[in-house]
Design a protein around this motif. Structure first.
Motif, PDB file in Angstrom:
ATOM      1  N   GLY A   1       0.828  -1.197   0.000  1.00  0.00           N
ATOM      2  CA  GLY A   1       0.000   0.000   0.000  1.00  0.00           C
ATOM      3  C   GLY A   1       0.862   1.246   0.000  1.00  0.00           C
ATOM      4  O   GLY A   1       1.831   1.338  -0.735  1.00  0.00           O
ATOM      5  N   VAL A   2       0.529   2.158   0.870  1.00  0.00           N
ATOM      6  CA  VAL A   2       1.212   3.452   0.896  1.00  0.00           C
ATOM      7  C   VAL A   2       2.175   3.569   2.077  1.00  0.00           C
ATOM      8  O   VAL A   2       2.460   4.654   2.549  1.00  0.00           O
ATOM      9  CB  VAL A   2       0.183   4.617   0.930  1.00  0.00           C
ATOM     10  N   GLU A   3       2.705   2.422   2.535  1.00  0.00           N
ATOM     11  CA  GLU A   3       3.649   2.440   3.639  1.00  0.00           C
ATOM     12  C   GLU A   3       4.935   3.151   3.214  1.00  0.00           C
ATOM     13  O   GLU A   3       5.241   3.262   2.040  1.00  0.00           O
ATOM     14  CB  GLU A   3       4.002   1.009   4.078  1.00  0.00           C
ATOM     15  N   GLU A   4       5.673   3.551   4.206  1.00  0.00           N
ATOM     16  CA  GLU A   4       6.990   4.124   3.954  1.00  0.00           C
ATOM     17  C   GLU A   4       7.902   3.046   3.374  1.00  0.00           C
ATOM     18  O   GLU A   4       7.826   1.882   3.774  1.00  0.00           O
ATOM     19  CB  GLU A   4       7.610   4.651   5.250  1.00  0.00           C
ATOM     20  N   GLY A   5       8.759   3.419   2.447  1.00  0.00           N
ATOM     21  CA  GLY A   5       9.657   2.462   1.816  1.00  0.00           C
ATOM     22  C   GLY A   5      10.503   1.684   2.809  1.00  0.00           C
ATOM     23  O   GLY A   5      10.678   0.469   2.687  1.00  0.00           O
ATOM     24  N   ALA A   6      11.024   2.372   3.809  1.00  0.00           N
ATOM     25  CA  ALA A   6      11.851   1.703   4.818  1.00  0.00           C
ATOM     26  C   ALA A   6      11.052   0.661   5.588  1.00  0.00           C
ATOM     27  O   ALA A   6      11.578  -0.396   5.937  1.00  0.00           O
ATOM     28  CB  ALA A   6      12.449   2.730   5.775  1.00  0.00           C
ATOM     29  N   ASP A   7       9.786   0.939   5.859  1.00  0.00           N
ATOM     30  CA  ASP A   7       8.931  -0.028   6.554  1.00  0.00           C
ATOM     31  C   ASP A   7       8.709  -1.267   5.697  1.00  0.00           C
ATOM     32  O   ASP A   7       8.713  -2.392   6.202  1.00  0.00           O
ATOM     33  CB  ASP A   7       7.581   0.599   6.910  1.00  0.00           C
ATOM     34  N   LEU A   8       8.500  -1.076   4.396  1.00  0.00           N
ATOM     35  CA  LEU A   8       8.304  -2.209   3.493  1.00  0.00           C
ATOM     36  C   LEU A   8       9.553  -3.077   3.435  1.00  0.00           C
ATOM     37  O   LEU A   8       9.472  -4.305   3.489  1.00  0.00           O
ATOM     38  CB  LEU A   8       7.950  -1.726   2.087  1.00  0.00           C
ATOM     39  N   VAL A   9      10.713  -2.442   3.337  1.00  0.00           N
ATOM     40  CA  VAL A   9      11.970  -3.193   3.287  1.00  0.00           C
ATOM     41  C   VAL A   9      12.143  -3.983   4.576  1.00  0.00           C
ATOM     42  O   VAL A   9      12.492  -5.167   4.554  1.00  0.00           O
ATOM     43  CB  VAL A   9      13.165  -2.234   3.048  1.00  0.00           C
ATOM     44  N   TRP A  10      11.890  -3.359   5.714  1.00  0.00           N
ATOM     45  CA  TRP A  10      12.034  -4.041   6.995  1.00  0.00           C
ATOM     46  C   TRP A  10      11.090  -5.238   7.080  1.00  0.00           C
ATOM     47  O   TRP A  10      11.496  -6.335   7.487  1.00  0.00           O
ATOM     48  CB  TRP A  10      11.763  -3.075   8.149  1.00  0.00           C
ATOM     49  N   ASP A  11       9.832  -5.045   6.689  1.00  0.00           N
ATOM     50  CA  ASP A  11       8.861  -6.143   6.729  1.00  0.00           C
ATOM     51  C   ASP A  11       9.295  -7.305   5.845  1.00  0.00           C
ATOM     52  O   ASP A  11       9.186  -8.471   6.232  1.00  0.00           O
ATOM     53  CB  ASP A  11       7.481  -5.656   6.282  1.00  0.00           C
ATOM     54  N   LEU A  12       9.777  -6.991   4.633  1.00  0.00           N
ATOM     55  CA  LEU A  12      10.234  -8.047   3.726  1.00  0.00           C
ATOM     56  C   LEU A  12      11.448  -8.778   4.293  1.00  0.00           C
ATOM     57  O   LEU A  12      11.541 -10.001   4.216  1.00  0.00           O
ATOM     58  CB  LEU A  12      10.573  -7.467   2.357  1.00  0.00           C
ATOM     59  N   GLU A  13      12.377  -8.032   4.860  1.00  0.00           N
ATOM     60  CA  GLU A  13      13.550  -8.674   5.459  1.00  0.00           C
ATOM     61  C   GLU A  13      13.146  -9.629   6.570  1.00  0.00           C
ATOM     62  O   GLU A  13      13.657 -10.751   6.655  1.00  0.00           O
ATOM     63  CB  GLU A  13      14.511  -7.620   6.006  1.00  0.00           C
ATOM     64  N   GLN A  14      12.216  -9.196   7.411  1.00  0.00           N
ATOM     65  CA  GLN A  14      11.769 -10.048   8.513  1.00  0.00           C
ATOM     66  C   GLN A  14      11.081 -11.306   7.995  1.00  0.00           C
ATOM     67  O   GLN A  14      11.297 -12.411   8.504  1.00  0.00           O
ATOM     68  CB  GLN A  14      10.827  -9.268   9.447  1.00  0.00           C
ATOM     69  N   ALA A  15      10.247 -11.161   6.984  1.00  0.00           N
ATOM     70  CA  ALA A  15       9.529 -12.308   6.424  1.00  0.00           C
ATOM     71  C   ALA A  15      10.492 -13.288   5.766  1.00  0.00           C
ATOM     72  O   ALA A  15      10.366 -14.506   5.938  1.00  0.00           O
ATOM     73  CB  ALA A  15       8.486 -11.829   5.417  1.00  0.00           C
ATOM     74  N   LEU A  16      11.464 -12.764   5.026  1.00  0.00           N
ATOM     75  CA  LEU A  16      12.427 -13.642   4.360  1.00  0.00           C
ATOM     76  C   LEU A  16      13.318 -14.356   5.372  1.00  0.00           C
ATOM     77  O   LEU A  16      13.611 -15.550   5.224  1.00  0.00           O
ATOM     78  CB  LEU A  16      13.254 -12.858   3.347  1.00  0.00           C
TER      79      LEU A  16
END
Length: 51
Positions: A26-41
């Protein structure tokens, strides 16, 4: 599962493999998206190594 209803043979033709990862953001901050993806991976890798 966006491709669950597509027969396996058709998925092959379309180039949709079992390793497909679809991201919907969605419209999350880019840094938040990267952090979420890193955690999931990391969680996925740890889950695989724990088999």
């Amino acid at each position: 599962m966006t491709h669950d209803g597509i027969p396996a043979a058709e998925r092959v033709i379309l180039g949709i493999g079992d390793d497909l990862i679809r991201l919907s953001v969605g419209v999350e901050e880019g840094a938040d998206l990267v952090w979420d993806l890193e955690q999931a991976l990391l969680a996925a890798v740890e889950g695989i190594s724990g088999l």
